[in-house]
Design an enzyme around this catalytic site. Sequence first.
Site, PDB file in Angstrom:
ATOM      1  N   GLU A 234       0.599  -1.005  -0.062  1.00  0.00           N
ATOM      2  CA  GLU A 234       0.020   0.159  -0.131  1.00  0.00           C
ATOM      3  C   GLU A 234       0.945   0.784  -0.214  1.00  0.00           C
ATOM      4  OE1 GLU A 234      -3.469   0.095  -0.481  1.00  0.00           O
ATOM      5  OE2 GLU A 234      -4.169  -2.377   0.145  1.00  0.00           O
ATOM      6  N   CYS A 268      -1.490   9.829   2.317  1.00  0.00           N
ATOM      7  CA  CYS A 268      -1.843   8.797   0.734  1.00  0.00           C
ATOM      8  C   CYS A 268      -2.556   9.238   0.116  1.00  0.00           C
ATOM      9  CB  CYS A 268      -1.588   7.693   0.745  1.00  0.00           C
ATOM     10  SG  CYS A 268      -2.766   6.466   1.680  1.00  0.00           S
TER      11      CYS A 268
END
Length: 511
Positions: A234, A268
């Site tokens: 991720e 993110c």
Amino acid sequence: MVSTLKMRNPATAELLGEVKEATREDVQKAMTVAQSARSIWEGVLLKERLGYMKRLRENIVDQADELADHIAKDTGKVKLEALMSDIYPTVGMIRYYERKAASILKTKRVPTPMILMGRTSRVEYRPMGVVAVISPWNYPFQLSMVPIVSALIAGNVVLYKPSEISSWTGKVIEGLFSSLALPKGVFQVLQGGKDTGRHLVDSHPDKIFFTGSVATGKKIMQSASEGLIPVELELGGKDPMLVFADADLDRAVNGALWGGYTNAGQTCMAVERVYVESSIYDEFVRRVKEKTETLRMGWTDEADLGSMTSLQQINIVESHLRDAVEKGARILCGGKRINRETLHFQPTVLVNVDHSMRVMQEETFGPVLPIMPFSSEEEAVELANATPYGLNASIWSTDMQKANRIAAKMDSGNVCINDVMVGVANPHLPYGGNKESGVGRYHGPEGLLTFVHPTSVVTHPGKKTREMNWFPYSKEQYEAVLSLIRLFYGSNPVQGLKGLKQIVKEFFRSE
Ligand code: NAD
């Protein structure tokens, strides 16, 4: 040599404590303990595993205020953000799995084709073994707890390495798990930095779940390939926001502010690039600047923006701004630290930007909103997809047909329409990135399936001496198999039916 990590509050510089870094030997010992705990945890019924997680969820909610305080101190974020973006997604995900895990992980009977007649088939979802969870510092609670809990529910044991920048949250998580009294070795924490992370990868876990930067993700994937260890990555993002002239302008401006500045931009899925249709560009920029200047920085419940978390990240933000200004960009507001003692960085609006600038191509991970005009739908789509990342994208328009059409063209793991980042907060949705934003998906059913081996099991009653395709081979057998294939897969099944007698004969042949 024993080394320690000092833990500080980046918003006040207060020293919180220190932790010892796990050495290669510590990691090896933990791996041995984890391996011996593996069969014990696999033997615990899913219902009981979920019982532990229910207690964990209730403990988190009981201590939510105190936990938000710890997370805020560890990262410099404001407490509301810790509550909303670290604690809520964690308890939301646990609750979701309490309700859904049994059906997701249930053994599934599947059809068996006629050509394999006489057998039954099923899929079992078996734990992988020891899962290494390596976490970043920006949402240190959520991004640790969700993969840890998912891996445990799926029947794995976990070795968890928090980021060296948020070790305090790592300690808090360790405390939450020790109060659950899980069987020994089911969950262990290995504090430390890159070296500890490397030792963990080298200790050959059965799966690595990594959240962090693209650069580290690539290194981990490379090391894991030596032992063919499955990895889920991720990674970072450079998320585009596309604002069309028919968007609700107030909502789009407020969305840009929150999407760009929440958690001091260290998300993110943050809005890292804003593209606005030319006809409303000037007005959009004016309103974003005006509202940005009203945001309050600080370290109280009244502040909108907390501090950034690491000095290294501030250096990256400053270098992106320098590069952009050198290439012709203009800083409309912000652009600086507020002092040298803490890590507060002003929310920053940037215009006259283009794709030659690092701020439009690389992850900035700070409170910066670069805004650029576009003049057609095609250009907007092209600009949005023109980075190596593909984590999240948002489309802003009141024309839903257009918004959905553009959403379908985003090369991105997550898309929002007239909203930002919110997909990650719905536990029913899968989460993960395309292109350099990652490998794999978690959350939703995918979040348990990523931690199991789907194992196929075929059963035959076992009372027949041979099968029609077993030795010894014969011409008749060939004809029977050919007829079966024609019967079930050909354009003219009647052709296959001609061989029915041969099929039956071969099916029942015992010699
Ligand atoms: P990072 O890659 O520097 O570190 C992440 C973790 O990896 C830390 O625990 C670190 O100690 C460890 N590590 C570093 N080198 C290692 C190595 N060689 N082997 C094993 N472990 C190693 O990332 P960061 O600075 O902590 O986090 C910020 C990054 O994370 C940003 O790029 C951000 O976009 C990304 N991120 C992604 C998601 C997502 O869900 N896609 C979520 C949050 C953050």
